[in-house]
Design a protein around this motif. Structure first.
Motif, PDB file in Angstrom:
ATOM      1  N   VAL A   1       0.942  -1.387  -0.038  1.00 39.23           N
ATOM      2  CA  VAL A   1      -0.193   0.005   0.029  1.00 39.23           C
ATOM      3  C   VAL A   1       1.047   1.304   0.045  1.00 39.23           C
ATOM      4  CG1 VAL A   1      -1.923  -1.103   1.300  1.00 39.23           C
ATOM      5  CG2 VAL A   1       0.048   0.202   2.565  1.00 39.23           C
ATOM      6  N   ASP A   2       0.165   2.351  -0.300  1.00 38.89           N
ATOM      7  CA  ASP A   2       0.682   3.636  -0.348  1.00 38.89           C
ATOM      8  C   ASP A   2       0.440   4.181   1.153  1.00 38.89           C
ATOM      9  OD1 ASP A   2       1.521   6.258  -0.221  1.00 38.89           O
ATOM     10  OD2 ASP A   2       1.393   6.429  -2.284  1.00 38.89           O
TER      11      ASP A   2
ATOM     12  N   ASP B   1      -0.497   8.358   0.864  1.00 38.09           N
ATOM     13  CA  ASP B   1      -1.809   8.504   0.028  1.00 38.09           C
ATOM     14  C   ASP B   1      -2.904   7.823   0.290  1.00 38.09           C
ATOM     15  OD1 ASP B   1      -0.326  10.889  -0.765  1.00 38.09           O
ATOM     16  OD2 ASP B   1       0.335   9.585  -2.609  1.00 38.09           O
ATOM     17  N   LYS B   2      -3.079   6.720   0.943  1.00 37.94           N
ATOM     18  CA  LYS B   2      -3.982   5.847   1.481  1.00 37.94           C
ATOM     19  C   LYS B   2      -4.348   5.096   0.035  1.00 37.94           C
ATOM     20  CE  LYS B   2      -5.178   7.636   5.934  1.00 37.94           C
ATOM     21  NZ  LYS B   2      -6.232   8.116   6.976  1.00 37.94           N
ATOM     22  N   ILE B   3      -3.611   4.450  -0.582  1.00 33.58           N
ATOM     23  CA  ILE B   3      -3.939   3.842  -1.764  1.00 33.58           C
ATOM     24  C   ILE B   3      -3.427   2.353  -1.748  1.00 33.58           C
ATOM     25  CG2 ILE B   3      -3.285   3.831  -4.302  1.00 33.58           C
ATOM     26  CD1 ILE B   3      -2.906   6.695  -4.257  1.00 33.58           C
TER      27      ILE B   3
ATOM     28  N   GLU C   1      -1.977  -0.930  -3.327  1.00 32.24           N
ATOM     29  CA  GLU C   1      -1.343  -1.100  -4.513  1.00 32.24           C
ATOM     30  C   GLU C   1      -1.039  -2.472  -5.107  1.00 32.24           C
ATOM     31  OE1 GLU C   1       1.516   2.941  -4.601  1.00 32.24           O
ATOM     32  OE2 GLU C   1       2.410   1.188  -3.532  1.00 32.24           O
TER      33      GLU C   1
ATOM     34  N   ASP D   1      -2.095  -4.122  -8.454  1.00 29.57           N
ATOM     35  CA  ASP D   1      -1.698  -3.551  -9.873  1.00 29.57           C
ATOM     36  C   ASP D   1      -1.071  -4.513 -10.595  1.00 29.57           C
ATOM     37  OD1 ASP D   1       0.805  -3.256  -8.649  1.00 29.57           O
ATOM     38  OD2 ASP D   1       1.067  -1.320  -8.595  1.00 29.57           O
TER      39      ASP D   1
ATOM     40  N   ARG E   1      -8.802  -3.487   0.942  1.00 31.29           N
ATOM     41  CA  ARG E   1     -10.205  -2.326   0.980  1.00 31.29           C
ATOM     42  C   ARG E   1     -10.967  -2.589   2.291  1.00 31.29           C
ATOM     43  NH1 ARG E   1      -8.660  -2.858  -4.234  1.00 31.29           N
ATOM     44  NH2 ARG E   1      -7.496  -1.089  -5.007  1.00 31.29           N
TER      45      ARG E   1
ATOM     46  N   TYR F   1      -9.076   3.521   2.406  1.00 33.21           N
ATOM     47  CA  TYR F   1      -7.992   3.426   1.144  1.00 33.21           C
ATOM     48  C   TYR F   1      -8.805   3.222   0.009  1.00 33.21           C
ATOM     49  CZ  TYR F   1      -3.782   3.147   4.218  1.00 33.21           C
ATOM     50  OH  TYR F   1      -2.589   3.455   4.970  1.00 33.21           O
ATOM     51  N   LYS F   2      -8.103   3.742  -0.950  1.00 32.70           N
ATOM     52  CA  LYS F   2      -8.753   3.733  -2.383  1.00 32.70           C
ATOM     53  C   LYS F   2      -8.358   2.630  -2.965  1.00 32.70           C
ATOM     54  CE  LYS F   2      -8.942   8.746  -3.247  1.00 32.70           C
ATOM     55  NZ  LYS F   2      -8.339   9.747  -3.857  1.00 32.70           N
TER      56      LYS F   2
END
Length: 421
Positions: free
Chosen positions: A213-214, A217-219, A221, A224, A414, A420-421
């Protein structure tokens, strides 16, 4: 790093109760400043290490004869849940625990750890490696003291690679290409792949340029393209028979396979050096080589790991507990553990000691630690591993494709990280 990822759900009220208990735990100290009482220490080190840590605890008792350290060896795989159950239940938790770096934020978030800022436990913080201090902080407070730092490396049998006529692989592609020659010339499989522990998935993920995750920035990852490629990498290594794996008991099975010469290479860390060298293949210690973990198609990287010392918020003897943590993380003790076990210190000053500076394994692992990838030090960080473990098993057994596995992990993240996105 025998990193069993276990989580136990606990209600917030129990966390508050543990914190409340900690408020009254002043410890015993005479008017003259002499410490006394009992300190229960849970040690999560492995079989090759625990005798050393037990002896160090006994040495502390010699310096503080009125303090009784109750040393308890707790298997790593049980320690997380056992501590949460004890702390949450308000009984049976240790005063001091050897805490895996990913546990600190989680335990602190639950209110189970005593803040160590402005206590004797956090002695000379400027002497610690910055990356080691990172995992001790949560919401601007310090909840642990760094004891040992580490990362992963490629352990290899020099004799087997020489007989096969192959170089130490710099990428997993090179390893796969050399596997047939290693098998034909020596009878050994090229690599033991830890399929039972998600921590060992991270080099494949980092090697493809990915991350879990990031946190800034709450993403999410991991789902991917890099995540898909990482799952494909482990699938291809096992499917091509360049690697063998096991869904359970990977720590012991990997050690045995490497020690007996059944595999030429394995990915592990400084904690396994003494265990590996106890095997028949490494009676000549010089036969063990260590190199950087092979890279993937995009880069090379290993996770930042290690162990900290934490104090239970509900301890009835905080002063002696602080003193014990200070002692066990001191430069003197870190030097001893490096000399005896080849573990990496967390104090900068210890690397200037000749016996440490000249240690063969420190010589490799220190640069690797300096470049290791920091994991997200968030309260949910430890929970991010179980979804990987489930999907690794599915990919390696053919129950899921790499694409399905990456998506499933992302979906799980998630749910765990709702913002988080």
């Amino acid at each position: 790093m025998r990193r069993g990822m276990v989580t136990t759900a606990l209600v917030a009220g129990l966390a508050m109760a543990a914190t409340a208990c900690g408020g009254g735990g002043g410890g015993q100290q005479s008017a003259g400043g002499e410490l006394s009482g009992t300190v229960t220490f849970w040690d999560t080190s492995n079989d090759a290490e625990k005798a050393t840590y037990k002896k160090l605890a006994e040495d502390f008792e010699k310096e503080h004869p009125k303090v009784d350290v109750k040393y308890v060896s707790v298997p790593f795989g049980d320690a997380n849940a056992k501590f949460k159950n004890a702390a949450g239940g308000g009984a049976g938790a240790p005063d001091v625990m050897r805490t895996e770096v990913a546990w600190v934020a989680d335990f602190a978030n639950l209110g189970y750890l005593a803040p160590l800022d402005d206590t004797p436990a956090l002695d000379n913080p400027g002497d610690y490696l910055p990356q080691a201090l990172g995992s001790t902080r949560f919401k601007d407070k310090t909840y642990a003291v760094p004891q040992v730092t580490d990362t992963l490396g490629l352990f290899y049998n020099k004799r087997l690679l020489k007989e096969a006529g192959v170089e130490v692989p710099k990428t997993f592609g090179e390893l796969s290409a050399a596997a047939g020659k290693i098998k034909d010339k020596t009878g050994a499989t090229a690599l033991y792949l830890r399929g039972d522990d998600p921590y060992w998935f991270l080099p494949y993920l980092y090697g493809e340029g990915g991350n879990m995750v990031d946190a800034r920035d709450k993403i999410v990852e991991i789902d991917d393209d890099a995540g898909v490629k990482a799952f494909k990498a482990i699938k291809d290594l096992v499917g091509s028979k360049a690697a063998v794996t096991d869904a359970t008991d990977g720590q012991e099975n990997q050690l045995k396979a490497l020690k007996d010469g059944n595999v030429a290479m394995a990915i592990s860390g400084p904690w396994d050096i003494e265990g590996v060298r106890a095997g028949k293949e490494f009676k000549d210690k010089k036969n063990l080589g260590v190199a950087p973990v092979p890279g993937g198609s995009a880069s090379q990287g290993s996770p930042q790991g290690g162990w900290n010392l934490s104090v239970y918020a509900g301890s009835k003897n905080l002063q002696a507990s602080y003193a014990f943590v200070k002692y066990m993380s001191s430069a003197k003790v870190q030097q001893q553990t490096t000399e005896k076990l080849s573990l990496l210190p967390t104090r900068k000053s210890v690397y200037e000691v000749s016996s440490v500076k000249n240690n063969e394994m420190v010589g490799f692992f220190k640069p690797a630690v300096d470049k290791a990838v920091q994991r997200p030090w968030i309260a949910e960080g430890n929970s991010l591993f179980e979804p990987i473990k489930v999907q690794m098993n599915k990919v390696l057994t053919g129950a899921a494709t790499p694409e399905q596995a990456a998506k499933a992990v992302g979906d799980s993240y998630r749910k765990i990280l709702k913002d988080y996105k």
